[in-house]
Design a protein around this motif. Structure first.
Motif, PDB file in Angstrom:
ATOM      1  N   THR A  63     129.421 -31.243 123.966  1.00 13.66           N
ATOM      2  CA  THR A  63     130.096 -31.661 125.298  1.00 13.66           C
ATOM      3  C   THR A  63     131.228 -32.210 125.162  1.00 13.66           C
ATOM      4  O   THR A  63     131.830 -32.556 124.086  1.00 13.66           O
ATOM      5  CB  THR A  63     128.970 -32.741 125.990  1.00 13.66           C
ATOM      6  N   ASP A 118     130.878 -28.715 128.867  1.00 10.26           N
ATOM      7  CA  ASP A 118     129.671 -29.359 129.273  1.00 10.26           C
ATOM      8  C   ASP A 118     128.572 -28.321 129.803  1.00 10.26           C
ATOM      9  O   ASP A 118     127.213 -28.297 129.827  1.00 10.26           O
ATOM     10  CB  ASP A 118     129.985 -30.361 130.341  1.00 10.26           C
ATOM     11  N   GLU A 119     129.060 -27.217 130.377  1.00 16.56           N
ATOM     12  CA  GLU A 119     128.154 -26.149 130.980  1.00 16.56           C
ATOM     13  C   GLU A 119     127.268 -25.654 130.025  1.00 16.56           C
ATOM     14  O   GLU A 119     126.249 -25.355 129.953  1.00 16.56           O
ATOM     15  CB  GLU A 119     129.236 -25.211 131.828  1.00 16.56           C
ATOM     16  N   ALA A 158     124.730 -27.854 128.469  1.00 21.12           N
ATOM     17  CA  ALA A 158     123.654 -27.831 129.346  1.00 21.12           C
ATOM     18  C   ALA A 158     122.524 -26.703 129.005  1.00 21.12           C
ATOM     19  O   ALA A 158     121.467 -27.012 129.430  1.00 21.12           O
ATOM     20  CB  ALA A 158     124.065 -27.942 130.703  1.00 21.12           C
TER      21      ALA A 158
END
Length: 79
Positions: free
Chosen positions: A71, A35-36, A39
């Motif tokens: 993600t 997810d990091e 983003a």
């Protein structure tokens, strides 16, 4: 360089990132699940991974890399 070595290299330096590696010799395809990372902008994502692979690229152990970023939810929903 072997796919498991590329996987270990990235996962050791980016805890929490799941890496799937395909390829052989010096050409690899990476799937990065995080997810990091997802983003970040596409350029920032690639810069972060290339920074980790700089040494094996410089000495020829890695010649070509393709990357796809997901993600965790997108990876789980892919089927």
């Amino acid at each position: 360089m072997q796919p498991h070595e590329v996987k270990d290299l990235i996962e050791r330096q980016l805890p929490g990132v799941q890496v799937e590696v395909a390829g052989e010799g010096c050409n690899f395809q990476l799937i990065l699940i995080s997810d990091e990372l997802a983003a970040l902008s596409p350029v920032k994502r690639q810069q972060q991974i290339y920074a980790l692979l700089n040494e094996p690229i410089a000495d020829g152990r890695i010649h070509a890399v393709t990357m796809k970023f997901f993600t965790r939810d997108a990876w789980a929903d892919r089927t």
